[in-house]
Motif scaffolding. Structure first.
Motif, PDB file in Angstrom:
ATOM      1  N   LEU A   1       4.235 -11.407  -6.645  1.00 51.41           N
ATOM      2  CA  LEU A   1       4.603 -10.463  -5.591  1.00 51.41           C
ATOM      3  C   LEU A   1       4.921 -11.203  -4.294  1.00 51.41           C
ATOM      4  N   ASP A   2       5.843 -10.646  -3.521  1.00 53.97           N
ATOM      5  CA  ASP A   2       6.118 -11.166  -2.176  1.00 53.97           C
ATOM      6  C   ASP A   2       5.306 -10.330  -1.197  1.00 53.97           C
ATOM      7  N   LEU A   3       4.230 -10.902  -0.667  1.00 57.75           N
ATOM      8  CA  LEU A   3       3.365 -10.188   0.268  1.00 57.75           C
ATOM      9  C   LEU A   3       3.752 -10.589   1.682  1.00 57.75           C
ATOM     10  N   GLU A   4       4.152  -9.593   2.471  1.00 54.62           N
ATOM     11  CA  GLU A   4       4.615  -9.865   3.834  1.00 54.62           C
ATOM     12  C   GLU A   4       3.560  -9.421   4.839  1.00 54.62           C
ATOM     13  N   ILE A   5       3.128 -10.374   5.685  1.00 55.80           N
ATOM     14  CA  ILE A   5       2.179 -10.073   6.758  1.00 55.80           C
ATOM     15  C   ILE A   5       2.809 -10.531   8.064  1.00 55.80           C
ATOM     16  N   ASP A   6       2.985  -9.597   8.986  1.00 55.42           N
ATOM     17  CA  ASP A   6       3.578  -9.896  10.303  1.00 55.42           C
ATOM     18  C   ASP A   6       4.884 -10.677  10.182  1.00 55.42           C
ATOM     19  N   GLY A   7       5.731 -10.274   9.254  1.00 49.25           N
ATOM     20  CA  GLY A   7       7.041 -10.897   9.098  1.00 49.25           C
ATOM     21  C   GLY A   7       7.057 -12.161   8.258  1.00 49.25           C
ATOM     22  N   LYS A   8       5.885 -12.701   7.904  1.00 54.95           N
ATOM     23  CA  LYS A   8       5.832 -13.922   7.085  1.00 54.95           C
ATOM     24  C   LYS A   8       5.486 -13.544   5.649  1.00 54.95           C
ATOM     25  N   ALA A   9       6.321 -13.987   4.710  1.00 51.90           N
ATOM     26  CA  ALA A   9       6.098 -13.645   3.297  1.00 51.90           C
ATOM     27  C   ALA A   9       5.413 -14.806   2.581  1.00 51.90           C
ATOM     28  N   GLN A  10       4.567 -14.465   1.617  1.00 53.87           N
ATOM     29  CA  GLN A  10       3.947 -15.478   0.761  1.00 53.87           C
ATOM     30  C   GLN A  10       3.874 -14.929  -0.656  1.00 53.87           C
ATOM     31  N   LYS A  11       3.905 -15.848  -1.612  1.00 53.56           N
ATOM     32  CA  LYS A  11       3.866 -15.463  -3.027  1.00 53.56           C
ATOM     33  C   LYS A  11       2.404 -15.277  -3.443  1.00 53.56           C
ATOM     34  N   VAL A  12       2.119 -14.116  -4.042  1.00 61.86           N
ATOM     35  CA  VAL A  12       0.754 -13.813  -4.475  1.00 61.86           C
ATOM     36  C   VAL A  12       0.766 -13.155  -5.849  1.00 61.86           C
ATOM     37  N   LEU A  13      -0.419 -13.114  -6.447  1.00 68.79           N
ATOM     38  CA  LEU A  13      -0.627 -12.465  -7.740  1.00 68.79           C
ATOM     39  C   LEU A  13      -1.783 -11.494  -7.565  1.00 68.79           C
ATOM     40  N   LEU A  14      -1.631 -10.252  -8.041  1.00 61.54           N
ATOM     41  CA  LEU A  14      -2.730  -9.287  -7.978  1.00 61.54           C
ATOM     42  C   LEU A  14      -3.827  -9.767  -8.914  1.00 61.54           C
ATOM     43  N   ARG A  15      -5.033  -9.970  -8.389  1.00 60.85           N
ATOM     44  CA  ARG A  15      -6.125 -10.467  -9.218  1.00 60.85           C
ATOM     45  C   ARG A  15      -7.123  -9.376  -9.579  1.00 60.85           C
ATOM     46  N   ASP A  16      -7.371  -8.438  -8.664  1.00 58.88           N
ATOM     47  CA  ASP A  16      -8.375  -7.402  -8.934  1.00 58.88           C
ATOM     48  C   ASP A  16      -8.154  -6.241  -7.990  1.00 58.88           C
ATOM     49  N   PHE A  17      -8.605  -5.061  -8.399  1.00 59.71           N
ATOM     50  CA  PHE A  17      -8.590  -3.899  -7.516  1.00 59.71           C
ATOM     51  C   PHE A  17      -9.684  -2.943  -7.966  1.00 59.71           C
ATOM     52  N   GLN A  18     -10.200  -2.177  -7.019  1.00 58.46           N
ATOM     53  CA  GLN A  18     -11.228  -1.181  -7.329  1.00 58.46           C
ATOM     54  C   GLN A  18     -10.686   0.199  -6.984  1.00 58.46           C
ATOM     55  N   MET A  19     -10.877   1.138  -7.922  1.00 62.77           N
ATOM     56  CA  MET A  19     -10.443   2.516  -7.713  1.00 62.77           C
ATOM     57  C   MET A  19     -11.653   3.394  -7.418  1.00 62.77           C
ATOM     58  N   HIS A  20     -11.416   4.491  -6.709  1.00 60.31           N
ATOM     59  CA  HIS A  20     -12.461   5.489  -6.485  1.00 60.31           C
ATOM     60  C   HIS A  20     -12.748   6.177  -7.815  1.00 60.31           C
ATOM     61  N   ALA A  21     -13.986   6.629  -7.987  1.00 62.01           N
ATOM     62  CA  ALA A  21     -14.398   7.218  -9.267  1.00 62.01           C
ATOM     63  C   ALA A  21     -13.565   8.437  -9.649  1.00 62.01           C
ATOM     64  N   TYR A  22     -13.217   9.290  -8.693  1.00 60.39           N
ATOM     65  CA  TYR A  22     -12.452  10.491  -9.068  1.00 60.39           C
ATOM     66  C   TYR A  22     -11.297  10.816  -8.127  1.00 60.39           C
ATOM     67  N   LYS A  23     -11.220  10.208  -6.961  1.00 58.37           N
ATOM     68  CA  LYS A  23     -10.096  10.456  -6.052  1.00 58.37           C
ATOM     69  C   LYS A  23      -8.956   9.490  -6.368  1.00 58.37           C
ATOM     70  N   GLN A  24      -7.742   9.892  -5.977  1.00 59.91           N
ATOM     71  CA  GLN A  24      -6.586   9.000  -6.137  1.00 59.91           C
ATOM     72  C   GLN A  24      -6.599   8.033  -4.961  1.00 59.91           C
ATOM     73  N   LEU A  25      -7.521   7.076  -5.017  1.00 62.11           N
ATOM     74  CA  LEU A  25      -7.761   6.199  -3.883  1.00 62.11           C
ATOM     75  C   LEU A  25      -8.099   4.800  -4.370  1.00 62.11           C
ATOM     76  N   VAL A  26      -7.399   3.812  -3.823  1.00 54.14           N
ATOM     77  CA  VAL A  26      -7.708   2.414  -4.121  1.00 54.14           C
ATOM     78  C   VAL A  26      -8.687   1.948  -3.058  1.00 54.14           C
ATOM     79  N   LEU A  27      -9.859   1.469  -3.488  1.00 57.29           N
ATOM     80  CA  LEU A  27     -10.898   1.077  -2.535  1.00 57.29           C
ATOM     81  C   LEU A  27     -10.694  -0.332  -1.994  1.00 57.29           C
ATOM     82  N   HIS A  28     -10.180  -1.236  -2.814  1.00 59.43           N
ATOM     83  CA  HIS A  28     -10.024  -2.635  -2.386  1.00 59.43           C
ATOM     84  C   HIS A  28      -9.052  -3.340  -3.311  1.00 59.43           C
ATOM     85  N   ALA A  29      -8.347  -4.347  -2.797  1.00 58.41           N
ATOM     86  CA  ALA A  29      -7.419  -5.128  -3.623  1.00 58.41           C
ATOM     87  C   ALA A  29      -7.556  -6.612  -3.288  1.00 58.41           C
ATOM     88  N   ASP A  30      -7.550  -7.443  -4.331  1.00 54.62           N
ATOM     89  CA  ASP A  30      -7.639  -8.899  -4.167  1.00 54.62           C
ATOM     90  C   ASP A  30      -6.332  -9.527  -4.632  1.00 54.62           C
TER      91      ASP A  30
END
Length: 195
Positions: free
Chosen positions: A60-89
């Motif tokens: 993925l191309d992750l852009e922060i304040d106009g600067k892009a860097q190449k990253v890979l999604l490593r982990d994410f946590q979802m809420h138990a029942y809401k359509q909500l992502v709690l955290h992403a690594d």
């Protein structure tokens, strides 16, 4: 794929809870030579991106304040029942360094295999993803498992897969089973009765 993120300074449970109430998801980028960075992402956009298979298996191309860097999604946590992502690594990726990650397996041609057509066998998927090592530029979105030659009672192993160039399966010395074809007991009994 492109992901837009914002740098964040506040951390902790309270700060993360306030971010989520504002519709954002806290996250972190780590790896490489730089220090870990705390980020915030648009929660709704991230939720919908996570539904796409390519988001999980692509650089993925992750852009922060106009600067892009190449990253890979490593982990994410979802809420138990809401359509909500709690955290992403996310992990930074160096184009010259091999990465280890899991790639999804796509099973194709099951309906034309001798096991299904001739023997009414049931194909069972033993693995749904495969751990691989490759350079970031060679990372496949998925790997096809061709079942067209699968016979009843036979199996397909990792050694039978056609891996893309530069991609190595990490099986730790084992030839893991990917899929099997077995004839259900009821079908075998019916066949014997018919004879």
């Amino acid at each position: 794929m492109k992901v837009v993120a914002f740098a964040r300074t506040l951390q902790g449970t309270g700060a993360s809870r306030r971010l989520r109430k504002a519709g954002q998801t806290p996250g972190i980028i780590y790896g490489g030579t730089a220090a870990p960075e705390l980020i915030a992402l648009d929660g709704n956009a991230l939720y919908h991106s996570l539904k796409k298979e390519a988001f999980h298996g692509s650089i993925l191309d992750l852009e922060i304040d106009g600067k892009a860097q190449k990253v890979l999604l490593r982990d994410f946590q979802m809420h138990a029942y809401k359509q909500l992502v709690l955290h992403a690594d996310f992990q930074r990726v160096d184009a010259s360094q091999p990465i280890h990650t899991k790639v999804t397996l796509h099973f194709v041609n099951a309906e034309i295999s001798p096991a299904v057509k001739l023997s009414s066998a049931v194909v069972s998927h033993v693995l749904n993803e495969l751990e691989v090592s490759c350079l970031p530029g060679q990372l496949p979105e998925f790997i096809n498992v061709d079942l067209s030659k699968l016979e009843a009672g036979a199996s397909i192993h990792v050694s039978d897969l056609q891996l893309p160039e530069g991609v190595t399966a990490l099986t730790h010395g084992q030839n893991l089973t990917v899929a099997t074809a077995s004839v259900p007991p009821g079908a075998a009994a019916a066949e014997t009765a018919a004879e």
